[in-house]
Design an enzyme around this catalytic site. Structure first.
Site, PDB file in Angstrom:
ATOM      1  CE1 TYR A  73       1.415   1.504  -1.123  1.00 46.94           C
ATOM      2  CE2 TYR A  73       0.320   2.339  -3.088  1.00 46.94           C
ATOM      3  CZ  TYR A  73       0.388   2.233  -1.703  1.00 46.94           C
ATOM      4  OH  TYR A  73      -0.552   2.835  -0.923  1.00 46.94           O
ATOM      5  CE  LYS A  77      -1.314  -0.499   0.474  1.00 47.51           C
ATOM      6  NZ  LYS A  77      -1.788  -0.772   1.838  1.00 47.51           N
TER       7      LYS A  77
END
Length: 188
Positions: A73, A77
């Site tokens: 993640y 991101k």
């Protein structure tokens, strides 16, 4: 005239136990999806008609600072920040397209609620639980989980939406290529 790339979820795991599927899914959802949408919108954004156009990519403080158990993640991101800057540099000069990233901190959504509440999604027939394990209002020592947020609380979804509206508005007409941190002051 406005794209907001906001789709996403987490599929956490520590690095040494993370599967290829967990890794690939996060990059697909958080990077490939937004990239393909922006590329498909190119004929509508790369025009010289004087109309303002704006791309807002949603990131997370995990993409700025990293987060244990979220390598997939965090990398995905962080990539949104690079994509945003590239759009601003490629499409800003000739077409006036603005591109910015909003990196959210703790916003009260199903992504940040307690895993024990049971929210989940299905990926290839496998249930993936959403939320944060043991996310209680106070930890075992009695300290608020928001102690490191200067505003002492999580953000509301309406506050997150207001940040997106602000960045999309003409009030931000001279802001491009930036990462706007919406965190209640956390990590400043």
């Amino acid at each position: 005239h406005i794209i907001v790339n906001n789709a996403g979820f987490t599929w956490d795991g520590v690095i040494h136990k993370m599967t290829d599927k967990q890794w690939d899914t996060m990059l697909s959802v958080h990077q490939s999806g937004p990239f393909k949408l922006i590329r498909a919108a190119a004929p509508y954004f790369r025009v010289k008609d004087g109309e303002p156009r704006n791309i807002i990519n949603i990131s997370s403080t995990s993409g700025i600072h990293g987060n244990a158990g979220q390598a997939n993640y965090a990398v995905a991101k962080a990539g949104m920040v690079g994509l945003t800057k590239t759009i601003a540099k490629e499409w800003g000069p000739a077409f006036g397209v603005r591109a910015n990233t909003i990196a959210f901190g703790f916003i009260e959504t199903r992504l940040t609620q307690a895993k024990e509440k049971g929210a989940s999604i299905e990926i290839d027939g496998k249930k993936v639980e959403l939320g944060i394990p043991g996310n209680a209002s106070r930890n075992k020592s009695g300290v608020s989980p928001y102690a490191d947020i200067p505003l002492q609380r999580p953000g509301a979804p309406s506050e997150a939406a207001s940040a997106v509206l602000a960045v999309a508005s003409p009030l931000f007409s001279y802001v491009s290529g930036q990462t706007i941190m919406v965190t209640g002051g956390r990590n400043m």
